[in-house]
Design an enzyme around this catalytic site. Structure first.
Site, PDB file in Angstrom:
ATOM      1  N   ASP A 292       1.578  62.883 -40.926  1.00  0.00           N
ATOM      2  CA  ASP A 292       1.808  61.796 -40.876  1.00  0.00           C
ATOM      3  C   ASP A 292       1.540  61.017 -41.774  1.00  0.00           C
ATOM      4  O   ASP A 292       0.370  61.902 -43.195  1.00  0.00           O
ATOM      5  CB  ASP A 292       0.171  62.045 -39.236  1.00  0.00           C
ATOM      6  CG  ASP A 292       0.417  60.445 -38.712  1.00  0.00           C
ATOM      7  OD1 ASP A 292       1.071  59.270 -38.722  1.00  0.00           O
ATOM      8  OD2 ASP A 292      -0.299  60.560 -37.376  1.00  0.00           O
TER       9      ASP A 292
HETATM   10  C1  NOJ Z   1       0.189  56.939 -38.110  1.00  0.00           C
HETATM   11  C2  NOJ Z   1      -0.090  57.603 -36.858  1.00  0.00           C
HETATM   12  O1  NOJ Z   1      -0.818  58.687 -36.354  1.00  0.00           O
HETATM   13  C3  NOJ Z   1       1.630  57.748 -36.673  1.00  0.00           C
HETATM   14  O2  NOJ Z   1       1.567  58.159 -35.020  1.00  0.00           O
HETATM   15  C4  NOJ Z   1       2.969  57.006 -37.419  1.00  0.00           C
HETATM   16  O3  NOJ Z   1       3.860  57.411 -36.604  1.00  0.00           O
HETATM   17  C5  NOJ Z   1       2.688  56.678 -38.468  1.00  0.00           C
HETATM   18  N1  NOJ Z   1       0.717  56.163 -38.629  1.00  0.00           N
HETATM   19  C6  NOJ Z   1       3.617  55.813 -38.716  1.00  0.00           C
HETATM   20  O4  NOJ Z   1       3.180  54.265 -38.928  1.00  0.00           O
END
Ligand code: NOJ
Length: 766
Positions: A292
C-alpha cells in the site's frame, strides 16, 4: 474450504480461448496478446532479465504516484528505472509517458498504469458495500467488467480492487469499500469482482489486472480507527478475515496489496508468514504483491524496521515485489546497497521482477503499449454503461421499513411532493467515496431523478433543511474538486430548518434524503458515532411532526443510528451511495418501476455502543440473556444481517435434507420451497445458514453457506437447492491447528435473512 488452487495463465487461458476470441471479434478489438503459456512467459522474462542491469531490475520494483509533470519521473522512465505509475488517467498523458518508457529506454519495457477503479471509472456504480447488498455476483461481475472496459480504454492496466476486507465495525470508514461482515458473501463478491475486472484470463481485451487488498486484516482496525492495529485471533483470521482473499486467489487474481497496519504485532507489509507462507505457499498465488502507499517506509513508523534501508530489506524479504510510494521509494534508494552488503540477493530482486514482468507480458503490454485516444472517448460515453449503473443501483437498494405499504408511491397520488435534505440535490454525495474520474455534471441526484420520473404530474419542491460540516478538515481535501461551502450562521440554520418543515407541512408527501456526505466514508473517514450527522435528526423529527407521510431515503456508506426513524418514519429505503444514475434508480424504486430486492451485507446496530456486532457470534454463558447484555439498550441489532423487504411477500417451506446422517466427506443436499405470495413479480434471496452444535472449538450460532437471488412472478413457487459438503462444513480449528471437518450434529436454516426460522438438521459421523 476447498484449497485446490487454480493457476493463473496458460491452462486457464486455453480453456477460455475460444469464447475469449469470440468476445474479441464481437468487440471489434485486436487481441491484446497472443495468449502466452507459462513457458513462453518465463522464457521471455528470462531473456529480459539476462539483459537487464541491476539498476533496471531494481527500477521495475518501484511504483510512483504521478499528479502532474515530473522531470524526475521522465528521467527514470528514459533510464528504464520505474516499473509503474498510478493516478494518471488522461489517455494522451498515459500514451506520452508510455512512449518514454518504451521508446527511450534501453530495453523498451512498458509501464503498467494503476488506478483505484473501485466502483466505476467514468460511469460510477454503487459503492462496493451497496453492490454486495445486491447479493447478485453476476451483476457485480458485469459492473466491474464495464469499469475495466472504461479504465482500460484510457490506458489503465491495473485496478487496486477488489477490496475484500471483512469489516465488522461500521465506525471504520472503509467498510464502504468492501462486502461487509461475512466471509461467505465476501468470498462470492471477491471472486465475482476478480472475474469482472480480469475477464476470462489475464490479458483479456477490455479488461485490467485486479489487485486484492488489503492483505490482510485491515478491517479489524481497533476502535474502527483507520490505520490502527489489528489483533485477530487465529480462529477469526482463518475462518473469517482470510477467506475472501483465498477466494480471490482461487478466482485467479493477478496481484495483491499488502495492508498498512500491524497484524498481531507484525506489520502486514513486513509479514513473511502472510505474504510468503500463506499467500505463495499454502495458496500457490502466482501474481505479484504491491505495498500500500508508503507502507514500506512506514515499517520504520511501526517500530519494526530500524531505518529506511532496513525497511526495504524487510519488505522484500517478506514478499513485497513492488513498492508503491509518493515521491521516491525505499527500494530504489536502498536495494543496491543492500545487495552490496549481502542483506538481500540479486536472486531475490529477480524473483520479484519475474512476477511483475510476467504480468506485463500476460497483459500484452509489450505488443500493445498504447491506447487509441479517440476510441477511449467513445467507450467513456457509452449509454449502455449508464443503464447498467442504474440497474445496479436499483438492485443494491435495501428496503428497511414499509409500514402500511406506503411504498411504492402512486404516480398520481400526490399533487405536491417536498424533497428535503442536504443530500437530496448533491451530485458529489450521490457518487460515493472512490469516484475520481466521473463526469459530475451527468450525475443524477435524487431530486433530479424524481423530477425525471414525475414530470408535470406533481409539483416538486426542494429544501436542504440542514447542512453537514466536518469537525476536522479532510486529509484528502486537495483531491476534492468541490470546495466545502461556508458553514451556516445560527440564524440561517434556524431559518432553513423552519423552511424545510413548512414545506413538508404544506405538501402531500415528503421524500427526506438523509445520511452522510461522500467524504464521511472511505479512507481516513472513520466516525466515533453512527448518529445522523449535524442536525439531520432534528430535521427528521421536524418533518415527521407535520403528520404528513414521509419516506426516508438514506445515502451513506455504513449503517447509521436510525432508531428513532425506525419507529416513526413509515418507509425507509437504504440507497447507499448509488452512483452516476442514483437519482433515476431511486425514483424507479420509490414509484414501483423497480422492486427492492437488496439485503443487508452487515448487521445493522442500534448505535455505536453495540459495535462490533455480527450475526455469526458464538453463544456463551447465559444464552437466554443473549439479546439483553446491556443495562441500557438491547444487545440485538436493529436489523439483522441478510435482511431486506420487498413490495411483495415470500414464504419459505418444505426444508428437506437428503439424508439424516452423512459420513465426513459426503455432501448433504438441502432443498426448500420459496413462494412469492404477493401480487407482483419480485426478487427474493434465499439464504442457507448452518450451526455445528459441538466440536473441537465453539462454533458460531449461525454461518451463511449459500444464497441465490431469484425472481419470482406473482404466486410463483420455486424449489431452491443448496449443497453442504466439505467446503461448507470444514473450518480452521485453533484447538487442532488444522482445517477440520468434525463428526457433529448440525442445524440448518433456509430463509430470507440470518434470523430464518425454517429449520432442519443432520448428523455427520466419522
Ligand atoms: C491507499 C489505500 O489504502 C489503497 O486502498 C489505495 O489503493 C492506494 N492508497 C492507492 O491509491
Amino acid at each position: 474450504m476447498n484449497r485446490k488452487s487454480k493457476r493463473i495463465g496458460a491452462r486457464q487461458a486455453l480453456i477460455c480461448t475460444l469464447s475469449a476470441l469470440m468476445t474479441v471479434v464481437a468487440s471489434g478489438q485486436t487481441p491484446s496478446a497472443v495468449l502466452p503459456d507459462d513457458k513462453a512467459v518465463e522464457k521471455r522474462v528470462n531473456a529480459l532479465l539476462d539483459r537487464m542491469t541491476l539498476e533496471e531490475k531494481i527500477g521495475q520494483l518501484s511504483q510512483l504516484f504521478l499528479f502532474g509533470p515530473s522531470k524526475q519521473v521522465d528521467d527514470a522512465l528514459a533510464k528504464g528505472q520505474l516499473g509503474s505509475l498510478l493516478f494518471v488517467t488522461d489517455p494522451a498523458r498515459i500514451n506520452s509517458l508510455q512512449r518514454i518508457a518504451v521508446e527511450k529506454s534501453r530495453l523498451h519495457i512498458p509501464l503498467i498504469f494503476g488506478f483505484d477503479v473501485i466502483h466505476g471509472f467514468r460511469t460510477i456504480f454503487p459503492v462496493p458495500i451497496a453492490m454486495a447488498a445486491s447479493w447478485d455476483p453476476p451483476m457485480v461481475s458485469a459492473a466491474q467488467a464495464i469499469a475495466a472496459k472504461e479504465a482500460s480504454s484510457v490506458g489503465i492496466n491495473w485496478t487496486f480492487a477488489p477490496m475484500v476486507d471483512i469489516a465488522r465495525d461500521p465506525r471504520w470508514g472503509r467498510i464502504v469499500e468492501g462486502a461487509g461482515e461475512d466471509p461467505w458473501l465476501g468470498s462470492a463478491m471477491a471472486a465475482a469482482q476478480v472475474r469482472g475486472f480480469q475477464g476470462e484470463y489475464i490479458g483479456s481485451p477490455d479488461h485490467v489486472l485486479a489487485c486484492m487488498k488489503h492483505f490482510a486484516g485491515y478491517g479489524a482496525a481497533e476502535g474502527g480507527r483507520d490505520y490502527d492495529a489489528s489483533n485477530i485471533s487465529e480462529t477469526l483470521l482463518w475462518n473469517v478475515y482470510l477467506r475472501p482473499f483465498h477466494a480471490a486467489v482461487e478466482a485467479g487474481v493477478g496481484s495483491a496489496m499488502s495492508a498498512y497496519m500491524d497484524l498481531n504485532d507484525v506489520p502486514a507489509t513486513g509479514n513473511r508468514w502472510l505474504l510468503h507462507d500463506v499467500l505463495r505457499g499454502d495458496w500457490r498465488f502466482q501474481g505479484f504483491v504491491v505495498s500500500d502507499a508508503n507502507a514500506v517506509k512506514s515499517l520504520v513508523v511501526h517500530g519494526f524496521a530500524k531505518d529506511l534501508p532496513d525497511a526495504a530489506v524487510l519488505a522484500l524479504d517478506a514478499g513485497v515485489d513492488m513498492e508503491m510510494a509518493i515521491g521516491t521509494t525505499a527500494y530504489s534508494q536502498n536495494l543496491a546497497a543492500a545487495i552490496s552488503s549481502g542483506k538481500v540477493t540479486v536472486q531475490q530482486i529477480e524473483e520479484a521482477d519475474r512476477a511483475i514482468l510476467g504480468m506485463k507480458v500476460r497483459l500484452g503490454l509489450f505488443e500493445h503499449p498504447y491506447v487509441d485516444e479517440a476510441r477511449a472517448a467513445r467507450v467513456l460515453a457509452s449509454p449502455e454503461h449508464r443503464t447498467a449503473a442504474r440497474v445496479a443501483a436499483e438492485r443494491s437498494a435495501v428496503l428497511l421499513r414499509n409500514e402500511g405499504r406506503l411504498l411504492p408511491l402512486g404516480k398520481t397520488a400526490y399533487a405536491k411532493i417536498a424533497v428535503v435534505g442536504p443530500l437530496a440535490d448533491s451530485q458529489v454525495d450521490t457518487l460515493g467515496s472512490w469516484a475520481f474520474n466521473e463526469d459530475l455534471t451527468e450525475t443524477v441526484t435524487v431530486l433530479a431523478g424524481l423530477r425525471n420520473k414525475v414530470g408535470s404530474q406533481a409539483q416538486l419542491t426542494f429544501a436542504p433543511g440542514v447542512e453537514i460540516s466536518r469537525k476536522f478538515p479532510s486529509p484528502f481535501a486537495q483531491l476534492s474538486r468541490s470546495k466545502p461551502p461556508a458553514p451556516w450562521t445560527l440564524e440561517q440554520a434556524k431559518n432553513e430548518l423552519r423552511k424545510a418543515a413548512d414545506l413538508a407541512g404544506s405538501s402531500d408527501l415528503t421524500i427526506l434524503v438523509l445520511g452522510e456526505t461522500q467524504q464521511m466514508s472511505g479512507e481516513s473517514a472513520s466516525r466515533e458515532s453512527l448518529a445522523l450527522p449535524g442536525n439531520e435528526e432534528r430535521l427528521l423529527e421536524a418533518v415527521a411532526a407535520t403528520g404528513k407521510p414521509v419516506v426516508l431515503v438514506l445515502l451513506n456508506g455504513r449503517p447509521l443510528d436510525i432508531r428513532w426513524a425506525a419507529q416513526h418514519i413509515p418507509a425507509i429505503l437504504e440507497a447507499w451511495y448509488p452512483g452516476t444514475q442514483g437519482g433515476n434508480a431511486i425514483a424507479n424504486l420509490l414509484f414501483g418501476d423497480a422492486v427492492p430486492g437488496g439485503k443487508l451485507p452487515v448487521t445493522w446496530p442500534r448505535d455505536a455502543g453495540q459495535v462490533p456486532i455480527y450475526y455469526a457470534h458464538n453463544t456463551t454463558q447465559g444464552p437466554e440473556s443473549q439479546g439483553k447484555r446491556y443495562w441500557d439498550e438491547e444487545s440485538t441489532p436493529l436489523y439483522p444481517f441478510g435482511y431486506g423487504l420487498s413490495y411483495s411477500t415470500f414464504t419459505f417451506s418444505n426444508l428437506h435434507v437428503s439424508q439424516p446422517q452423512f459420513r465426513i466427506g459426503q455432501t448433504a443436499e438441502v432443498t426448500a420451497d420459496v413462494e412469492n405470495t404477493g401480487p407482483s413479480t419480485a426478487d427474493e434471496v434465499p439464504q442457507i445458514y448452518i450451526h455445528q452444535q459441538y466440536g473441537s472449538t465453539s462454533r458460531p450460532v449461525r454461518e451463511l453457506k449459500g444464497f441465490e437471488r431469484i425472481t419470482l412472478a406473482a404466486h410463483e413457487k420455486k424449489t431452491v437447492h443448496f449443497s453442504l459438503g466439505s467446503n461448507e462444513l470444514s473450518y480452521w480449528s485453533a484447538a487442532k491447528k488444522a482445517w477440520v471437518e468434525e463428526p457433529a450434529r448440525f442445524d440448518v436454516w433456509v430463509g430470507a435473512d440470518s434470523q430464518a426460522t425454517l429449520h432442519g438438521s443432520f448428523t455427520i459421523t466419522q
